[in-house]
Enzyme design. Structure first.
Site, PDB file in Angstrom:
ATOM      1  N   ASP A   5      -3.064 -10.533  -2.338  1.00 56.96           N
ATOM      2  CA  ASP A   5      -3.856  -9.891  -0.985  1.00 56.96           C
ATOM      3  C   ASP A   5      -5.171  -9.371  -1.469  1.00 56.96           C
ATOM      4  O   ASP A   5      -5.483  -8.985  -2.450  1.00 56.96           O
ATOM      5  CB  ASP A   5      -2.882  -8.917  -0.567  1.00 56.96           C
ATOM      6  CG  ASP A   5      -3.310  -8.382   0.670  1.00 56.96           C
ATOM      7  OD1 ASP A   5      -2.572  -8.474   1.496  1.00 56.96           O
ATOM      8  OD2 ASP A   5      -4.165  -7.391   0.666  1.00 56.96           O
ATOM      9  N   HIS A  58       0.912  -1.417  -0.186  1.00 51.58           N
ATOM     10  CA  HIS A  58       0.053  -0.122   0.122  1.00 51.58           C
ATOM     11  C   HIS A  58       0.939   1.214   0.102  1.00 51.58           C
ATOM     12  O   HIS A  58       0.315   2.274  -0.206  1.00 51.58           O
ATOM     13  CB  HIS A  58      -0.816   0.188   1.132  1.00 51.58           C
ATOM     14  CG  HIS A  58      -1.926  -1.102   1.402  1.00 51.58           C
ATOM     15  ND1 HIS A  58      -2.892  -1.163   0.158  1.00 51.58           N
ATOM     16  CD2 HIS A  58      -2.252  -1.941   2.115  1.00 51.58           C
ATOM     17  CE1 HIS A  58      -3.695  -2.040   0.530  1.00 51.58           C
ATOM     18  NE2 HIS A  58      -3.417  -2.713   1.632  1.00 51.58           N
ATOM     19  N   HIS A  99      -6.724  -6.923  -0.869  1.00 48.78           N
ATOM     20  CA  HIS A  99      -6.717  -5.546  -0.874  1.00 48.78           C
ATOM     21  C   HIS A  99      -5.939  -5.246  -2.160  1.00 48.78           C
ATOM     22  O   HIS A  99      -4.979  -5.628  -2.578  1.00 48.78           O
ATOM     23  CB  HIS A  99      -5.938  -4.752   0.319  1.00 48.78           C
ATOM     24  CG  HIS A  99      -6.935  -5.057   1.759  1.00 48.78           C
ATOM     25  ND1 HIS A  99      -6.228  -5.825   2.353  1.00 48.78           N
ATOM     26  CD2 HIS A  99      -7.977  -4.560   2.174  1.00 48.78           C
ATOM     27  CE1 HIS A  99      -7.188  -6.254   3.537  1.00 48.78           C
ATOM     28  NE2 HIS A  99      -8.352  -5.295   3.487  1.00 48.78           N
ATOM     29  N   ASP A 155      -5.252 -12.502   3.423  1.00 45.00           N
ATOM     30  CA  ASP A 155      -6.609 -11.964   3.922  1.00 45.00           C
ATOM     31  C   ASP A 155      -7.685 -12.160   2.829  1.00 45.00           C
ATOM     32  O   ASP A 155      -8.898 -11.630   3.325  1.00 45.00           O
ATOM     33  CB  ASP A 155      -6.236 -10.660   4.224  1.00 45.00           C
ATOM     34  CG  ASP A 155      -5.422  -9.693   3.310  1.00 45.00           C
ATOM     35  OD1 ASP A 155      -5.086 -10.267   2.144  1.00 45.00           O
ATOM     36  OD2 ASP A 155      -5.288  -8.513   3.516  1.00 45.00           O
TER      37      ASP A 155
HETATM   38 ZN   LIG Z   1      -4.549  -6.860   2.448  1.00 47.09          ZN
END
Ligand SMILES: [Zn+2]
Length: 302
Positions: free
Chosen positions: A157, A120, A159, A241
């Site tokens: 992931d 991120h 996200h 996740d």
């Molecule tokens: Zn994540």
């Protein structure tokens, strides 16, 4: 197969109740139990490696923000403890050493169990628990230092890897693929976001979807893109996740899905794969998913 870790990565401490916590590394270790991997310590990362992706003013800002004790807060959910900068630099050193080992042919596969995660972190912005764009820094190491001409990153992931996308937006030598739940934090990752050279592939997945939908999406969008790109090295942003038990998101993957996906990804880049830990916040699911993922990397690394 090589596994890179370092005790410094457990010295990045987050406030009580924070999901990205030190205990995650012990869960990763439980996942590695019984696997025939060769262990290496992450060397300290070089600032020059970080500077391939982030401006020096940003690196200086992160260093200056490190507190003497307690925590400093960089955004809503990104904290620094006294050991955070060193930890993040070990993660950088780990991915660069892993890339070196796999590109030189010393090993076929490698996994970096570092913290904090990286995908991120944008050029000048720490966010989403991340300080430096570890996987993008690894890609730059392969391209600029080893002079590979084609690298690919797959980020599974849950996200969107907004930071990696930001750092490599103009990088025509690196395919970046991210699959992620949408809508979800950080809000980016629409299919229309294609990179400056059309080298970004975003694969949004619906909340509640599981392994079957993941397999369909990878068969339809990701594997053909990788086959066409013909990378010399594949990097994986391995967040776990998307697992059904994860508290931060709503996909329904199981450990077996990570096994399947890792098997298929190892068919690209001549099996030269470097994977690095991103998210995964249910400790049991994290251990089981790491066992599945690294288990395949170990089998394929023989
Ligand atoms: Zn994540």
């Amino acid at each position: 197969m090589l596994v890179f870790t370092h005790p410094d990565c457990a010295r990045h401490v987050t406030p009580p109740g924070h999901p990205e916590r030190v205990e995650r590394l012990a869960a990763v270790e439980r996942g590695l139990l019984g696997l025939a991997v060769e262990r290496r310590e992450c060397p300290p990362g070089e600032e020059a490696e970080v500077l391939r992706c982030h401006p020096s003013a940003y690196l200086a800002r992160v260093k200056a923000a490190v507190p003497r004790d307690g925590w400093a807060q960089l955004d809503g959910d990104t904290f620094l403890s006294p050991g955070s900068h060193k930890a993040a630099m070990r993660a950088v050193g780990g991915i660069c050493a892993a890339v070196d080992a796999v590109v030189s042919g010393e090993a076929r596969t490698a996994f970096v169990a570092g913290r904090p995660p990286g995908h991120h972190a944008e050029r000048e912005t720490a966010m989403g628990f991340c300080l430096f764009g570890t996987v993008a820094i690894g890609a730059k190491r392969a391209l600029d230092h080893h002079r590979l001409s084609r690298v690919a990153i797959v980020d599974f992931d849950v996200h969107h890897g907004n930071g990696t996308q930001d750092l490599l937006w103009d990088e025509g030598r690196c395919l970046f693929v991210s699959s992620h739940q949408m809508p979800l934090y950080p809000g980016t990752g629409r299919p229309e976001e294609r990179g400056a050279h059309g080298q970004v592939v975003n694969v949004p997945l619906r909340a509640g979807s599981g392994g079957r939908e993941m397999r369909e999406a990878y068969e339809r969008l990701v594997f053909p893109a990788l086959a066409e790109w013909k990378p010399d090295l594949l990097l994986i942003s391995a967040g776990f996740d998307a697992h059904a038990d994860d508290p931060l998101a709503g996909l329904e993957w199981q450990a077996e899905d990570y096994r399947w996906l890792t098997e298929r990804l190892c068919d690209f880049a001549g099996g030269r794969v470097v994977s690095t830990l991103e998210g995964g916040y249910d400790l049991e699911a994290l251990a089981a998913s790491v066992a599945a993922h690294v288990g395949v990397l170990e089998e394929r690394g023989r």
